[in-house]
Write a protein that holds these residues in place. Structure first.
Motif, PDB file in Angstrom:
ATOM      1  N   ALA A  73       0.840  -1.196   0.000  1.00  0.00           N
ATOM      2  CA  ALA A  73       0.000   0.000   0.000  1.00  0.00           C
ATOM      3  C   ALA A  73       0.870   1.239   0.000  1.00  0.00           C
ATOM      4  N   ILE A  74       0.285   2.348  -0.449  1.00  0.00           N
ATOM      5  CA  ILE A  74       1.006   3.611  -0.501  1.00  0.00           C
ATOM      6  C   ILE A  74       0.051   4.734  -0.128  1.00  0.00           C
ATOM      7  N   ILE A  75       0.577   5.736   0.582  1.00  0.00           N
ATOM      8  CA  ILE A  75      -0.220   6.842   1.072  1.00  0.00           C
ATOM      9  C   ILE A  75      -0.007   8.070   0.196  1.00  0.00           C
ATOM     10  N   ARG A  76      -1.098   8.753  -0.082  1.00  0.00           N
ATOM     11  CA  ARG A  76      -1.009  10.000  -0.856  1.00  0.00           C
ATOM     12  C   ARG A  76      -0.228  11.024  -0.051  1.00  0.00           C
ATOM     13  N   GLY A  77       0.474  11.897  -0.739  1.00  0.00           N
ATOM     14  CA  GLY A  77       1.177  12.984  -0.074  1.00  0.00           C
ATOM     15  C   GLY A  77       2.552  12.567   0.376  1.00  0.00           C
ATOM     16  N   GLY A  78       2.661  12.028   1.545  1.00  0.00           N
ATOM     17  CA  GLY A  78       3.962  11.635   2.067  1.00  0.00           C
ATOM     18  C   GLY A  78       4.572  10.464   1.350  1.00  0.00           C
ATOM     19  N   GLY A  79       3.718   9.662   0.731  1.00  0.00           N
ATOM     20  CA  GLY A  79       4.214   8.536  -0.041  1.00  0.00           C
ATOM     21  C   GLY A  79       4.695   7.369   0.784  1.00  0.00           C
ATOM     22  N   SER A  80       4.307   7.275   2.046  1.00  0.00           N
ATOM     23  CA  SER A  80       4.702   6.133   2.859  1.00  0.00           C
ATOM     24  C   SER A  80       4.219   4.848   2.208  1.00  0.00           C
ATOM     25  N   THR A  81       5.053   3.828   2.269  1.00  0.00           N
ATOM     26  CA  THR A  81       4.707   2.548   1.674  1.00  0.00           C
ATOM     27  C   THR A  81       4.718   1.434   2.718  1.00  0.00           C
ATOM     28  N   TYR A  82       3.943   0.405   2.433  1.00  0.00           N
ATOM     29  CA  TYR A  82       3.830  -0.755   3.303  1.00  0.00           C
ATOM     30  C   TYR A  82       3.912  -2.002   2.421  1.00  0.00           C
ATOM     31  N   TYR A  83       4.585  -3.026   2.922  1.00  0.00           N
ATOM     32  CA  TYR A  83       4.719  -4.278   2.168  1.00  0.00           C
ATOM     33  C   TYR A  83       4.522  -5.459   3.112  1.00  0.00           C
ATOM     34  N   SER A  84       3.989  -6.532   2.556  1.00  0.00           N
ATOM     35  CA  SER A  84       3.971  -7.771   3.318  1.00  0.00           C
ATOM     36  C   SER A  84       5.375  -8.359   3.293  1.00  0.00           C
ATOM     37  N   GLY A  85       5.680  -9.163   4.279  1.00  0.00           N
ATOM     38  CA  GLY A  85       7.003  -9.740   4.351  1.00  0.00           C
ATOM     39  C   GLY A  85       7.335 -10.630   3.167  1.00  0.00           C
ATOM     40  N   GLY A 137      11.142  -6.360  -0.953  1.00  0.00           N
ATOM     41  CA  GLY A 137      12.400  -6.556  -1.666  1.00  0.00           C
ATOM     42  C   GLY A 137      12.231  -7.033  -3.085  1.00  0.00           C
ATOM     43  N   ARG A 138      11.043  -7.534  -3.420  1.00  0.00           N
ATOM     44  CA  ARG A 138      10.768  -8.001  -4.778  1.00  0.00           C
ATOM     45  C   ARG A 138       9.732  -7.129  -5.481  1.00  0.00           C
ATOM     46  N   PHE A 139       8.761  -6.631  -4.730  1.00  0.00           N
ATOM     47  CA  PHE A 139       7.701  -5.812  -5.301  1.00  0.00           C
ATOM     48  C   PHE A 139       7.918  -4.359  -4.890  1.00  0.00           C
ATOM     49  N   THR A 140       7.505  -3.453  -5.787  1.00  0.00           N
ATOM     50  CA  THR A 140       7.572  -2.021  -5.488  1.00  0.00           C
ATOM     51  C   THR A 140       6.255  -1.368  -5.857  1.00  0.00           C
ATOM     52  N   ILE A 141       5.670  -0.666  -4.901  1.00  0.00           N
ATOM     53  CA  ILE A 141       4.435   0.067  -5.166  1.00  0.00           C
ATOM     54  C   ILE A 141       4.765   1.540  -5.360  1.00  0.00           C
ATOM     55  N   SER A 142       4.072   2.157  -6.302  1.00  0.00           N
ATOM     56  CA  SER A 142       4.266   3.579  -6.551  1.00  0.00           C
ATOM     57  C   SER A 142       2.940   4.160  -7.027  1.00  0.00           C
ATOM     58  N   ARG A 143       2.875   5.471  -7.031  1.00  0.00           N
ATOM     59  CA  ARG A 143       1.640   6.094  -7.516  1.00  0.00           C
ATOM     60  C   ARG A 143       1.953   7.379  -8.257  1.00  0.00           C
ATOM     61  N   ASP A 144       1.084   7.674  -9.215  1.00  0.00           N
ATOM     62  CA  ASP A 144       1.123   8.932  -9.936  1.00  0.00           C
ATOM     63  C   ASP A 144      -0.099   9.706  -9.453  1.00  0.00           C
ATOM     64  N   THR A 145       0.127  10.639  -8.554  1.00  0.00           N
ATOM     65  CA  THR A 145      -0.989  11.351  -7.940  1.00  0.00           C
ATOM     66  C   THR A 145      -1.789  12.127  -8.974  1.00  0.00           C
ATOM     67  N   GLY A 146      -1.111  12.721  -9.934  1.00  0.00           N
ATOM     68  CA  GLY A 146      -1.804  13.490 -10.961  1.00  0.00           C
ATOM     69  C   GLY A 146      -2.763  12.638 -11.771  1.00  0.00           C
ATOM     70  N   LYS A 147      -2.393  11.390 -11.992  1.00  0.00           N
ATOM     71  CA  LYS A 147      -3.239  10.473 -12.755  1.00  0.00           C
ATOM     72  C   LYS A 147      -4.119   9.624 -11.840  1.00  0.00           C
ATOM     73  N   ASN A 148      -3.918   9.776 -10.539  1.00  0.00           N
ATOM     74  CA  ASN A 148      -4.644   8.958  -9.554  1.00  0.00           C
ATOM     75  C   ASN A 148      -4.514   7.475  -9.895  1.00  0.00           C
ATOM     76  N   THR A 149      -3.311   7.078 -10.161  1.00  0.00           N
ATOM     77  CA  THR A 149      -2.999   5.708 -10.582  1.00  0.00           C
ATOM     78  C   THR A 149      -1.930   5.126  -9.669  1.00  0.00           C
ATOM     79  N   VAL A 150      -2.111   3.865  -9.325  1.00  0.00           N
ATOM     80  CA  VAL A 150      -1.126   3.166  -8.516  1.00  0.00           C
ATOM     81  C   VAL A 150      -0.561   2.003  -9.335  1.00  0.00           C
ATOM     82  N   TYR A 151       0.708   1.728  -9.115  1.00  0.00           N
ATOM     83  CA  TYR A 151       1.400   0.676  -9.852  1.00  0.00           C
ATOM     84  C   TYR A 151       1.995  -0.330  -8.871  1.00  0.00           C
ATOM     85  N   LEU A 152       2.119  -1.555  -9.333  1.00  0.00           N
ATOM     86  CA  LEU A 152       2.819  -2.567  -8.559  1.00  0.00           C
ATOM     87  C   LEU A 152       3.810  -3.260  -9.486  1.00  0.00           C
TER      88      LEU A 152
END
Length: 124
Positions: free
Chosen positions: A50-62, A66-81
């Protein structure tokens, strides 16, 4: 009301990579947290990232850290994995989900809006 449209699932061999996308339409409040969860056959749905708008804090399951990366494009309101070094145990239906800000951690799995899901299959 928020609508989520996912794309990017598919089949890949172990060690390969896939990138999932999820475009959200609707209020920015309700998409404060954007996350990915997955459900494998015969198993309960589990939190992935998961990722938080603004600060961009991220959370991952164990299991994916290290293998997956979550990111978001706030302008497009789109999240990527971005999923690298995929393993057969990553095989599941992956769901995009969003919620507004609340006290409990995004890892809890409590989300307000859900996408339709996209299948990811990793063969050995």
């Amino acid at each position: 009301q928020v609508q989520l449209v996912e794309s990017g699932g598919g089949s890949v061999q172990a060690g390969g990579s896939l990138r999932l996308s999820c475009a959200a339409s609707g209020g920015t409040f309700s998409t404060n947290v954007m996350g990915w969860l997955r459900q494998a056959p015969g198993k309960e749905r589990e939190f992935v990232a998961a990722i938080i708008r603004g600060g961009g804090s991220t959370y991952y399951s164990g299991s994916v850290k290290g293998r997956f990366t979550i990111s978001r494009d706030t302008g497009k309101n789109t999240v990527y994995l971005q999923m690298n070094s995929l393993k057969p145990e990553d095989t599941a239906v992956y769901y995009c989900a969003t919620r507004g800000p609340r006290a409990n951690t995004p890892i809890s799995g409590e989300y307000d809006y859900w996408g339709q899901g996209t299948q990811v299959t990793v063969s050995s």
